[in-house]
Structure formats: C-alpha cells, structure tokens
Design a protein around this motif. Structure first.
Motif, PDB file in Angstrom:
ATOM      1  N   HIS A 111       7.118  11.884 -12.555  1.00  0.00           N
ATOM      2  CA  HIS A 111       6.330  11.844 -13.798  1.00  0.00           C
ATOM      3  C   HIS A 111       5.070  11.013 -13.617  1.00  0.00           C
ATOM      4  N   PRO A 112       3.895  11.479 -14.058  1.00  0.00           N
ATOM      5  CA  PRO A 112       3.649  12.774 -14.723  1.00  0.00           C
ATOM      6  C   PRO A 112       3.582  13.956 -13.755  1.00  0.00           C
ATOM      7  N   PHE A 113       3.447  13.677 -12.472  1.00  0.00           N
ATOM      8  CA  PHE A 113       3.486  14.725 -11.448  1.00  0.00           C
ATOM      9  C   PHE A 113       4.299  14.217 -10.270  1.00  0.00           C
ATOM     10  N   PRO A 114       4.889  15.080  -9.486  1.00  0.00           N
ATOM     11  CA  PRO A 114       5.617  14.636  -8.300  1.00  0.00           C
ATOM     12  C   PRO A 114       4.660  14.411  -7.118  1.00  0.00           C
ATOM     13  N   LEU A 115       4.864  13.394  -6.309  1.00  0.00           N
ATOM     14  CA  LEU A 115       6.056  12.575  -6.295  1.00  0.00           C
ATOM     15  C   LEU A 115       5.656  11.167  -5.904  1.00  0.00           C
ATOM     16  N   LYS A 116       6.277  10.182  -6.524  1.00  0.00           N
ATOM     17  CA  LYS A 116       6.038   8.786  -6.190  1.00  0.00           C
ATOM     18  C   LYS A 116       7.043   8.328  -5.132  1.00  0.00           C
ATOM     19  N   TYR A 117       6.635   7.337  -4.355  1.00  0.00           N
ATOM     20  CA  TYR A 117       7.572   6.749  -3.391  1.00  0.00           C
ATOM     21  C   TYR A 117       8.577   5.842  -4.090  1.00  0.00           C
ATOM     22  N   THR A 118       8.097   5.019  -5.020  1.00  0.00           N
ATOM     23  CA  THR A 118       8.965   4.054  -5.694  1.00  0.00           C
ATOM     24  C   THR A 118       8.631   4.024  -7.184  1.00  0.00           C
ATOM     25  N   PRO A 119       9.566   3.551  -8.010  1.00  0.00           N
ATOM     26  CA  PRO A 119       9.312   3.523  -9.455  1.00  0.00           C
ATOM     27  C   PRO A 119       8.410   2.376  -9.895  1.00  0.00           C
ATOM     28  N   TYR A 120       8.082   1.474  -8.990  1.00  0.00           N
ATOM     29  CA  TYR A 120       7.227   0.339  -9.336  1.00  0.00           C
ATOM     30  C   TYR A 120       6.352  -0.006  -8.141  1.00  0.00           C
ATOM     31  N   ARG A 121       5.339  -0.805  -8.394  1.00  0.00           N
ATOM     32  CA  ARG A 121       4.391  -1.169  -7.346  1.00  0.00           C
ATOM     33  C   ARG A 121       5.042  -2.089  -6.326  1.00  0.00           C
ATOM     34  N   ILE A 122       4.811  -1.792  -5.054  1.00  0.00           N
ATOM     35  CA  ILE A 122       5.249  -2.672  -3.976  1.00  0.00           C
ATOM     36  C   ILE A 122       4.031  -2.910  -3.093  1.00  0.00           C
ATOM     37  N   ARG A 123       3.727  -4.158  -2.839  1.00  0.00           N
ATOM     38  CA  ARG A 123       2.558  -4.451  -2.008  1.00  0.00           C
ATOM     39  C   ARG A 123       2.836  -4.075  -0.558  1.00  0.00           C
ATOM     40  N   PRO A 124       1.935  -3.293   0.074  1.00  0.00           N
ATOM     41  CA  PRO A 124       2.120  -2.937   1.480  1.00  0.00           C
ATOM     42  C   PRO A 124       2.032  -4.176   2.365  1.00  0.00           C
ATOM     43  N   ASN A 125       2.671  -4.114   3.537  1.00  0.00           N
ATOM     44  CA  ASN A 125       2.575  -5.250   4.451  1.00  0.00           C
ATOM     45  C   ASN A 125       1.685  -4.967   5.653  1.00  0.00           C
ATOM     46  N   VAL A 126       0.842  -3.937   5.539  1.00  0.00           N
ATOM     47  CA  VAL A 126      -0.248  -3.734   6.497  1.00  0.00           C
ATOM     48  C   VAL A 126      -1.499  -4.351   5.878  1.00  0.00           C
ATOM     49  N   ILE A 127      -2.119  -5.292   6.590  1.00  0.00           N
ATOM     50  CA  ILE A 127      -3.152  -6.144   6.014  1.00  0.00           C
ATOM     51  C   ILE A 127      -4.296  -5.344   5.388  1.00  0.00           C
TER      52      ILE A 127
END
Length: 256
Positions: A207-223
C-alpha cells in the motif's frame, strides 16, 4: 544513468522478454555478458558501458543464479556448452564464497544482493537464490554440492505465517522475504504463499502500491546511502519487486 548490464535485473525480466519474442536479443545479450565475465575471470553484478564487469558494492550471491536462470530460460544450450568449464569453475567458487561448510547456511557476511544498502545476517533472499542456483545448475548438468535450501528455509526462516528477513533475531515482515521463496520456485506450496502474502498485506507493504521492503523506515548502513538517501530500500516503494509480487498474487488472489 543506469546504462550498464545488470545480471540480477536481466534475470528478473528474461522470461517476459522471451514471451515477447526477443529470444535472439536475449541470446546476444547473454553471449556478450558471458564473454566479458570469462575475460574478467568471474561473474559480477554489473558490466559497465565499456564492457568491464564489476560488483556493486561487493560480491553478490545472486549473480550466478540469475545468469544461469537466464541461460536455461532461453534454452541457450550452445552458450552453456561453450562456457561450461568457466561456469563449472564459478559454481565451485560460489560454494566456497557463499556457503558455510559447517552449518550449510549462507555465510554471515556482507553481500550485495536485494537491499544492497544494508548488512543482513544470512538473509532469506540469499538462501532463496542458493536454492534457485541448485535447480538451474541441475538443468544445465553442471555439478555442485549446494545444500537443500527448501529445508533450510522451513527450519530457520518460516514462522508459520511468514518468512523472516534474516537470522539476526529481529522479527518483522519484509517484502522480498515473502516474494522470493516462491518466485524462485524453492517453495511451491500455495497455502504458504497465501499466508505469507496476507502477512505482507496486513503490514501495508503493498500500500498504496507494491512493494515495500519493510513497514517502517530503516536507516541503511552503507555510508553514501545514509547521507544521500536515508530511506533507501526502507519503506519506499520498489515497483520492480512489486511486479514480481503481482505475477505471483494472480495465482492465488486474481481479484486483488
């Protein structure tokens, strides 16, 4: 600015290209890629516009699986035969680089795969592509000693209603972990697919379109991605993965 050849992305769309009648172009593309990879001494995630293979940002466990999938899908027997010693050597190297010889799980190290901006601990996705590679190598009659990915997924990742993203101990529903066990054909149980997709939907990943990786924001660990795209591969929408999800959803819930 994406004028390169991407092994993973080509493997995603090769079946559709073939259905659309582009087999000649697919064969030419695979011939080009194999020649460049063999000249460079290894299969990589990407080939630059100048014809130079490189891994972004590092070695990925899905490069060889998607290349083999494309070769088999195109019925490129002459290319497989021409490059058989190279492909056999790459299969043996793959086992050493990816598989933990004691646990038979994928190694707990940084790989470039789905969500290449994150470090995941033995991700479900990486396990899925190991299973896909075993199937594709069998089709091409290339020897291997890869583990049984299906039993590993069922033992370590399946919760009863969805697949864990990785073995870090974190419990959340991830989009790629629900799609790729089924898209790769490692898991074929439609009842399990329905449960996984219901979990995915309940967490709003479509939602609203497919597809998300996760349901909430996660900060990437690549600088670089932390600085310039702080929600990269978090709960942003990735249509390329969404299309794979839709192709599976049609089989179990066509009205949706």
């Amino acid at each position: 600015h994406f004028a390169e050849f991407w092994t993973r992305d080509f493997g995603w769309c090769v079946d559709s290209l073939l259905k659309l009648g582009y087999r000649k172009e697919v064969i030419r593309t695979l011939s080009y890629a194999l020649e460049r990879f063999e000249r460079a001494g290894g299969i990589a995630t990407t080939i630059s516009p100048l014809g130079r293979p490189f891994n972004f940002p590092c070695f990925s466990p899905d490069s060889l699986p998607f290349l083999m999938h494309a070769l088999n899908a195109a019925n490129a027997k002459s290319l497989i035969q021409k490059h058989r010693p190279f492909l056999q050597a790459q299969a043996e190297l793959y086992e050493r680089r990816v598989i933990d010889p004691e646990t038979k799980l994928v190694k707990d190290k940084k790989f470039s795969s789905m969500k290449d901006g994150y470090y995941r601990h033995r991700s479900c996705y990486d396990t899925c592509v190991v299973g896909m590679l075993a199937k594709e190598l069998n089709k091409a009659k290339i020897k291997h000693n890869l583990p049984d990915a299906k039993s590993i997924l069922m033992k370590h990742y399946w919760t009863g209603s969805y697949f864990l993203d990785d073995l870090s101990g974190k419990d959340y529903v991830a989009g790629d972990a629900q799609v790729f066990p089924f898209w790769t054909g490692v898991i074929t149980d439609k009842k399990m697919m329905k449960k996984a997709f219901i979990s995915l939907q309940e967490h709003g990943l479509d939602h609203p379109f497919p597809l998300k990786y996760t349901p909430y924001r996660i900060r990437p660990n690549v600088i670089a991605q932390k600085l310039f795209a702080p929600n990269y591969e978090g709960n942003t929408i990735w249509p390329h993965m969404g299309l794979l999800y839709i192709s599976l959803l049609r089989k179990i819930d066509p009205s949706r």
